[in-house]
Enzyme design. Structure first.
Site, PDB file in Angstrom:
ATOM      1  N   ARG A   1       0.844  -1.184   0.000  1.00 38.17           N
ATOM      2  CA  ARG A   1       0.000   0.000   0.000  1.00 38.17           C
ATOM      3  C   ARG A   1       0.885   1.241   0.000  1.00 38.17           C
ATOM      4  O   ARG A   1       1.859   1.321   0.755  1.00 38.17           O
ATOM      5  CB  ARG A   1      -0.891   0.009   1.245  1.00 38.17           C
ATOM      6  CG  ARG A   1      -2.006  -1.009   1.211  1.00 38.17           C
ATOM      7  CD  ARG A   1      -3.104  -0.609   0.197  1.00 38.17           C
ATOM      8  NE  ARG A   1      -4.125  -1.644   0.054  1.00 38.17           N
ATOM      9  CZ  ARG A   1      -4.228  -2.461  -1.004  1.00 38.17           C
ATOM     10  NH1 ARG A   1      -3.349  -2.382  -1.985  1.00 38.17           N
ATOM     11  NH2 ARG A   1      -5.199  -3.338  -1.076  1.00 38.17           N
TER      12      ARG A   1
ATOM     13  N   GLU B   1      -1.310   8.050  -5.462  1.00 39.93           N
ATOM     14  CA  GLU B   1      -1.914   7.503  -6.673  1.00 39.93           C
ATOM     15  C   GLU B   1      -3.421   7.718  -6.701  1.00 39.93           C
ATOM     16  O   GLU B   1      -4.041   7.709  -5.639  1.00 39.93           O
ATOM     17  CB  GLU B   1      -1.600   6.002  -6.806  1.00 39.93           C
ATOM     18  CG  GLU B   1      -2.292   5.112  -5.799  1.00 39.93           C
ATOM     19  CD  GLU B   1      -1.904   3.648  -5.970  1.00 39.93           C
ATOM     20  OE1 GLU B   1      -0.825   3.276  -5.511  1.00 39.93           O
ATOM     21  OE2 GLU B   1      -2.701   2.895  -6.548  1.00 39.93           O
TER      22      GLU B   1
ATOM     23  N   HIS C   1       0.385   0.504 -10.419  1.00 34.52           N
ATOM     24  CA  HIS C   1      -0.404  -0.462  -9.634  1.00 34.52           C
ATOM     25  C   HIS C   1      -0.881  -1.635 -10.500  1.00 34.52           C
ATOM     26  O   HIS C   1      -2.082  -1.929 -10.569  1.00 34.52           O
ATOM     27  CB  HIS C   1      -1.601   0.262  -8.984  1.00 34.52           C
ATOM     28  CG  HIS C   1      -2.057  -0.429  -7.717  1.00 34.52           C
ATOM     29  ND1 HIS C   1      -2.645   0.249  -6.670  1.00 34.52           N
ATOM     30  CD2 HIS C   1      -2.016  -1.718  -7.332  1.00 34.52           C
ATOM     31  CE1 HIS C   1      -2.950  -0.599  -5.706  1.00 34.52           C
ATOM     32  NE2 HIS C   1      -2.573  -1.805  -6.089  1.00 34.52           N
TER      33      HIS C   1
END
Lengths: 359, 359
Positions: B271, B300, B320
């Protein structure tokens, strides 16, 4: 000033002079800290001048070179009768005229077998980058496209190298199945790869015992020699680790690439000339294969943004840095220094080239 | 037209309606090819409209969603009493109001445990890219710098993940030592990594038997829990695979990064919030660490060329895509389809969320 000397500029008969034409990095002190040796080294941030080399070689007992420095009769003549050893920080020795070395009884040191693991790491990296679209997605972020990214479950997806319970088999292929290939295979065995195929050298002896040993050691389903067509048809990831030269030139051409799978990738850490760049660009553009990871390209270093392969989004091109790992290059530099030192002191080289069989 | 139906637009009481708000790729036919089900699916190349979702949910027995689609009381009310199942193509379920699900007896399907191998592959790729300077050298070629490249033995060198006879130990560290971490460790064991350290969750039970099992299975020298300071000091490659939330927010801050080694790299596939982006950019700029490979960033998706980390040459930022492997995403889509199908038919879900303990 493009040269430095660590002690008096007059070289007395009992002292040795070593001319270093390349960068030995943190291992240079192995030479400069000795009191019986004068070191003259090229320190400019560009390739060593030929003129500088010829001028400074005079009276040298040892030369340290890289693949960029041609060592021919002119250099040997310039150095004169003291020259005992040429030590190159490379696996190859095409830049050294071995006949001239033999004529003058000059030893040649080189650095084989050190870079296996560094190149294998790089090959695995390129395989992952080519399958998982690392070049495209890296550029995507740089190009400010992430903020407006339309995420979907299949965006930026690429084939998975590792096996899973729901996708349990994977075949890796090798063109060139030597030390580096075995190191790559070992790494990929931990990703769950199941099958290994390779094309044997023409006339190579039967290797079924070695293959069975690899298979069982790495816990694979099979390791087997195949023909070129089968290599193309069956490889999920194909590693090119073959030597260059006429025998392998453009082995990977349009007809080979048309046999490959649309989800397969090609990785070249060997020699650029093995691949027909135009055919590979066509294969990528038309989707005959999924992607490519190239550390070498036939046209290198004349490879820029207008090169057909650099323009292909699913092709990752790196500038021939497969062995550029600190630990490996330091060890290569250390061995190069030890080779030249042994040579000037009249000792046996730690790793000398037996060129009698090569000339 | 932003919706399609595979059969009559009138939904009779004996038929089921499934609304698909995301892309199920090649597994959509598992739903559309059934004659007892009407499928309405969002087909626009952008995130599913909330208004479209509310409008089409009317009368639905099942909803297929991804993490972008909020499923709250309004959606459930719009659907009406037929709604039996919400099936999400994700590991997380923060976008689904579980209390509302419980109140209405609606089952929730999700897709845990499938993406372990895909993320582990991505983590190894990022570790290799961060150490071996893949971002810089990829850009170098794109920027037309190869033709004038001043090659030296130490150009583009980076730390080597694999061990060798001349560099025989390597320590990998993990913040978050679950399933994905174990899969990463397995892969790196084949690179010759020797030591593994990790920080246990607070209050976690003793895991020495599991660690000894990992150590011997993977042929490592040691696997051991350590404190955060030791994790920083000793890791050659540090993988961040911890969950998000307040408990882990900015665990990787300036004081942590200052303890790391100048040749170490950080890889984040967990994360973004675990890392203080400003501190990491400073660490990279000032050379406290060698490099970073990030699949997630706190800011992000507001991450573009002006982001502090994207601007750092030794930082690789990907958008991601850690689990974006075809085989994995297809299996996630297949399970999502099977979950919704089981739900509308009143069967037990293949992988349902037991939310009773979560609300």
């Amino acid at each position: 000033m493009s040269s430095t000397a660590n002690s008096s500029s007059q070289t007395s008969p009992t002292r040795h002079k070593i001319v270093v034409c390349t960068d030995l990095g943190p291992t240079l002190p192995l030479l400069t800290e000795r009191h019986d040796i004068d070191v003259v080294s090229w320190n400019e941030p560009r390739r060593c001048d030929r003129a500088w080399m010829l001028q400074n070689a005079v009276g040298a007992s040892g030369l340290v070179v890289c693949f960029q420095n041609i060592v021919d009769r002119e250099v040997v003549d310039a150095a004169g009768p003291n020259l005992r050893v040429v030590s190159t920080i490379s696996v190859g020795y095409e830049h050294i005229n071995l006949k001239v070395m033999a004529d003058h009884g000059i030893q040649v040191g080189y650095t084989p077998d050190i870079l296996t693991d560094a190149v294998a790491d790089s090959a695995v990296m390129l395989a992952l980058m080519a399958t998982r679209r690392a070049g495209q997605s890296y550029t995507f972020v740089k190009d400010n496209q992430w903020p407006t990214f339309h995420w979907t479950p299949f965006a930026f997806c690429g084939p998975q190298i590792s096996t899973t319970s729901f996708s349990p088999t994977r075949t890796v292929g090798f063109l060139g199945f030597g030390r580096i290939a075995h190191a790559v295979l070992k790494r990929l065995s931990a990703f769950g790869v199941t099958h290994c195929i390779y094309t044997p050298r023409p006339g190579a002896p039967d290797q079924s015992a070695r293959d069975e040993n690899l298979r069982s050691t790495l816990n694979l389903v099979s390791v087997a020699p195949v023909d070129l067509e089968t290599l193309a048809r069956k490889s999920d990831v194909l590693f090119l680790l073959a030597p260059g030269g006429e025998a392998t030139r453009h082995l990977i051409d349009e007809s080979f690439l048309r046999l490959m799978r649309p989800t397969s990738v090609l990785v070249n850490n060997g020699r650029g000339s093995v691949v027909d760049s135009t055919a590979l660009a066509k294969a990528l553009k038309e989707g005959w294969i999924w992607g490519a990871g190239l550390d070498v390209v036939e046209e290198e270093p004349q490879v820029g943004p207008e090169h057909l392969l650099v323009k292909e989004p699913k092709c990752v091109v790196l500038p021939h840095i497969g062995s550029a790992a600190l630990e490996t290059r330091e060890e290569m530099a250390r061995l190069t220094a030890r080779n030249v030192l042994a040579g000037v002191l009249g000792e046996r080289l730690p790793v000398g080239l037996d060129y009698s069989r090569l000339i």
